[in-house]
Structure formats: C-alpha cells, structure tokens
Design an enzyme around this catalytic site. Structure first.
Site, PDB file in Angstrom:
ATOM      1  N   GLU A 263       3.465   2.675  -2.315  1.00  0.00           N
ATOM      2  CA  GLU A 263       2.274   2.930  -1.511  1.00  0.00           C
ATOM      3  C   GLU A 263       1.672   1.642  -0.969  1.00  0.00           C
ATOM      4  OE1 GLU A 263       0.924   6.845  -4.135  1.00  0.00           O
ATOM      5  OE2 GLU A 263       0.227   4.839  -4.684  1.00  0.00           O
ATOM      6  N   GLU A 464       2.557  15.534   0.039  1.00  0.00           N
ATOM      7  CA  GLU A 464       3.233  15.378  -1.249  1.00  0.00           C
ATOM      8  C   GLU A 464       2.306  15.868  -2.344  1.00  0.00           C
ATOM      9  OE1 GLU A 464       5.870  11.823  -1.798  1.00  0.00           O
ATOM     10  OE2 GLU A 464       4.449  11.396  -3.400  1.00  0.00           O
TER      11      GLU A 464
END
Length: 555
Positions: A263, A464
């Site tokens: 991320e 997600e």
C-alpha cells in the site's frame, strides 16, 4: 506542546514535491484530463467540501440502485448526474495464497491449486490475483531473477481459462522467520540494511521497521550501487520481458507495490497489526526519524525559513493507545495538527509519500507502455478515527486527511495522471457494526470519500475485502458500495479482489455465499473468463468443489 514558532510563515505543499498539491478543502473540479482512455460521460460535479468532514458521513447513498435514493443523495451532497443507470456486471478476482510459490521458486501444492482454480471457474470468477514477491524472485543476488514458479502459475491459470492480475510485492510478508507465511525482503537487501540501518523506516523511539525500504532514500544508491527506485524499475523491466507474451492476454493487470502490505503508506502500524488496529484504535507512529527523512525535513524547514521545525517530527502525539483528545497534537480543539508548524510537517510528510508514489508511477508507465495491461496502486483502508477532527491514524500513515482537508483527492489525481487504477480494502465493513465498539470509526465514510475522488479523476476502482470479511452482510455491503461507485457510468470500471483463497472458502456454506455473490456482482459477465481462452482444462462441475475440500484435508 508542538514545536513553537516565533512567527507564521507562508508555504505551500509544493515545497517538498515538484508538483503542486492543493491544500484547500475539497472542491472537486468539473473537468479533468487524465491519460487513461476510460472516460466518464460528460456530467457536472459539485461535491461539497463537507463530504470530507468527519461529521458529514451520512447514510444516504444509492445502495439499491434506485433513482429516489440517488436523487436524495444529490440533494444532500450537491452531486448532480443522470438518474438512469446502466446495469453492467463487475468482474471478480480471487487472490491466491501468499505462499503459492516457495522460497526455491517452485509452486506449492500444485494438485490442490489446480482443483481450486477449476472450482473458481464454475463460480464464474474472472481471474486470480498473483502476488509476486521481490524476496523470492530476486532473493540471493541483485539482478538475478527467478520467475519459474510464477510462470508456472500463469500457465496453470491460462489452462483453466482464468485471467491473472500480478501484484509486484516489494514488501515483506508475515511477522518473522517463525511465521509459516514469512517472506522477507531479498537477502542482499537485508545485508545492506544491516550496514546502514537508516534504510529502514524509523519512529521517534528508534524502532526500525523492516517491511519496506524507507522512501527517504528513494534516490540514493544504498542497494549495492543502485537506488531503491532503480531496483524497483529493474525488477519491473525484467518482469515485463519475462512475461511479455502473456501481458495483455493472460496477465491483464499489474498492481505495483508502493509500501508496506503493498500500500502507498508509511508503516505507522506494523502490517500484521494494522488489519486489527481498529479493535484497539491505535494512533500509529510517524515514520520520519531515519537520517534520510530527517535530512529532507530539515531542508524543507530551511526553505521556508523555519529551521526549528526541521529537527524532528511532532511532539505531543501520545502513545499508540491514547485517546486522541488527550494528546496535544491530535486533539480537536487547539491541537497542534492545525497550527502552522503542524500543517508544515503534515504537508511535508504526506508530500513525500505522494512524491514516492509519483516516482514509481512514472517508471511503471514507461515500462508497461504498449503492453495493454492495466496498472494500479493500493491505498490503505484506515477508518478507525475517521469520525474525529484530526483523523490521527490516517495522518501517521501519510494521508493528510482531516475534517478540513481532503487527503485522498491528491492521490487520485496523481494516479490519474499516469493512467493508474486504485485498489482499496474494507468493502465489506459496515458503520453500524464498527460503531458498536468504536463510535468514531466509519469505514463507509472513508470509502465514499475514496470512491468519489476516483470518480472525479476518472480512475477505475479495485475493491477488496478486509480481514473481518464474513457472512451475507459483508457480501451485501460490497454490492452496495460497488453500486455507489458505478452508478451512472457507461462502462464497468469497478472490479473486486476477494481476499483470499483458502480451505475455508470451499466449505459448503461459505462456497454457497461466495458463488451467489459472484453471480450478483458479475451479472452478464459471468463465465466470461472461460470463453476468453481456448484452454485445455474442460469446464468443471460442482464435483470439483468436493475434490478441493478433500484435497485440503490432506495438505
């Protein structure tokens, strides 16, 4: 108290980046010109800046696709657009086990994996998400790559008629060598960190985080003569060359890792804790104390004529478990986050993260240009202080998002400039559940802000699920949030990555929920994956699911 300032200087977010990033409350533009060819139809956007306020996370949104709900939402938030909605399906991908390829570069449990992929085809899944670990491919020596296991995985997916999304994972996985899912950074990188510990992120207590190389040394030759950015670029180029014949055919997407857990963020909380940090409401720690980050902070403070601001990060941030209202920096009224020194630091800190993402996006765009794969990056779903004024856990992660400032629109704009999509987790979480234990949490408010920024910047979304994903309610929440994003769009620009494939997915009740969810989300696109390839694996039956269950009992 925060760092005192004798006077109030003037500065902008551009002092630490080559691009200017607006620091004003959000006023979404009516037109943007990204490089991606997927465009929304002409429409007017007038989204109020209070959408980003922690107090404006209302519950009105088009959860059922009805025009009345959407018109109510328009009136509530000043969002105007067509009331009609074209019903189109969104593809579903399933993320493979993290340890699908072993340290020696060979595929694990090939029989179980084959049976599992066949079962996914029966459910109408579009493809699989395959994490490609830097610590496995380039494990022993720099520029020596072993793609063998991943080539075998792609070949298996192709035979089953499944597409592949590749995640280039430049971070570690797991909590340590004793973890059965442990995947470290490459050994030669760890050797360099031993020589220069400042290559690792560091907090105010001097604790080093080894999940991902500090972005402060992006451009410095700290990895045996190469900079981290050069190492990432070389890895991407070798991946492109090794999989060239499969790009755009089987491998249709590439997600480029930009930080811990892949991320674009700082490791304010260790990734293994971040999945559950909302339980403890951890504030996180600013990761700006390695010598490279401090040097950058010092230089930026010098540039604005405030040398005293460049020696360290904020003080008065409390400890991880503090109530933010009991800290000098994060408290709502009079908190240092809203003072000139606090704003300076947060603009620098978030600006460095944005610059890191932009550097990688620029390299990836050049490398994958002409390959017909979609590129994307991932943003963390940090929501457990979204209902506060300062959003402390977002600030420590590098997202300068508060009740007075939108921290996600600059990220969406940056991704849009390079034709990147945006992946984000937390799609199955509901405010009504989270607020039972944490009144200031708002996963839905966070997601709405991200999705609106993506719509404005014309970038696709990959949803997600989080670690807490379970039950029919979670699947229904994904459907609701997907409709929030796709409402009124001419072409489907939403897809979903299910985390992740394991034995529990194939248990009878879980499998029934999952297949029903895939049918609902995919719509007319169901079974499309099987039709796109002429594979040598024949269409499967429900008996394959039973075979998977049996296979898992013996592995």
């Amino acid at each position: 108290m925060a760092i005192a300032s004798p006077s109030t200087p003037t500065f902008s977010a551009s002092f630490c980046c080559k691009r200017t990033v607006s620091t004003h409350p959000t006023r979404f533009p009516s037109t943007l010109s990204p490089t991606r060819t997927r465009h929304l139809p002409p429409r007017r956007f007038a989204i109020s800046s209070r959408l980003n306020s922690s107090k404006s996370c209302g519950s009105v949104y088009p959860d059922n696709g009805g025009s009345e709900d959407f018109e109510h939402y328009e009136l509530q938030h000043g969002f105007t657009g067509p009331v009609e909605r074209r019903r189109r399906g969104s593809p579903v991908y399933v993320t493979l086990p993290a340890d699908s390829v072993a340290e020696d570069g060979k595929v694990r449990r090939i029989k179980v994996l084959t049976a599992s992929l066949r079962a996914l085809v029966t459910a109408g899944v579009e493809g699989v998400v395959m994490e490609i670990w830097w610590g496995i491919v380039e494990r022993e020596k720099p520029r020596v790559y072993n793609w063998g296991g991943y080539l075998d995985l792609v070949a298996l997916a192709r035979r089953c008629g499944l597409k592949v999304r590749a995640v280039l994972a430049f971070h570690q996985h797991g909590i340590g060598p004793g973890d059965p899912l442990w995947i470290s950074l490459p050994q030669w990188v760890l050797e360099e960190i031993d020589k220069d510990p400042d290559i690792a992120y560091t907090d105010r207590f001097g604790r080093r985080n080894m999940e991902y190389i500090s972005l402060g040394c992006d451009m410095f030759p700290v990895l045996k003569g190469r900079s981290p950015l050069q190492a990432y670029s070389d890895f991407m180029m070798n991946f492109r060359d090794s999989f060239r014949s499969l790009l755009g055919v089987v491998i249709t997407g590439v997600q480029v890792g930009m930080g811990p857990a892949g991320e674009l963020r700082y490791p304010s909380c260790p990734s293994q804790k971040l999945a559950w940090a909302w339980h403890t409401r951890e504030l996180g720690e600013f990761q700006c104390y390695d010598k490279y980050m401090i040097a950058s902070l010092n230089a930026c403070a010098h540039d604005v004529g405030m040398r005293g601001w460049g020696y360290r990060g904020p003080i008065g941030t409390g400890n991880l478990m503090h109530d933010p209202e009991n800290t000098e920096f994060f408290k709502s009224n009079g908190g240092s986050w809203n003072t000139p020194s606090g704003k300076f630091f947060l603009q620098w800190y978030s600006g460095m993260l944005l610059l890191h993402g932009e550097r990688i996006c620029r390299e990836a765009k050049t490398i994958f240009q002409g390959t017909e794969v979609d590129t994307s990056a991932k943003v963390a779903g940090i929501h457990w202080h979204y209902g506060t004024q300062s959003h402390p856990s977002e600030l420590t992660a590098g997202y300068y998002n508060t009740s007075r400032r939108d921290g996600y629109l600059p990220i969406a704009r940056m991704l849009g400039r390079y034709g990147f999509g945006l992946c984000c987790s937390g799609f199955g979480m509901r405010d009504v559940e989270e607020k039972k234990t944490n009144p200031v949490s708002s996963p839905e408010g966070f997601l709405r802000q991200i999705l609106l920024a993506a719509r404005v910047c014309h970038i696709p979304i990959q949803g997600e699920n989080s670690a807490t994903f379970s039950g029919d309610e979670s699947f229904e929440q994904v459907l609701k949030m997907s409709k929030f994003y796709t409402y009124g769009l001419e072409s489907p620009t939403f897809s979903f990555n299910f985390m992740r494939m394991d034995r529990y997915l194939f248990e009878q009740h879980n499998w029934a929920r999952f297949t029903r969810f895939v049918r609902q989300l995919s719509g007319a696109n169901i079974f499309r994956a099987r039709l796109d390839f002429r594979g040598d694996v024949q269409p499967t039956s429900l008996s394959d699911v039973a075979k998977v269950r049996v296979a898992y009992t013996y592995c």
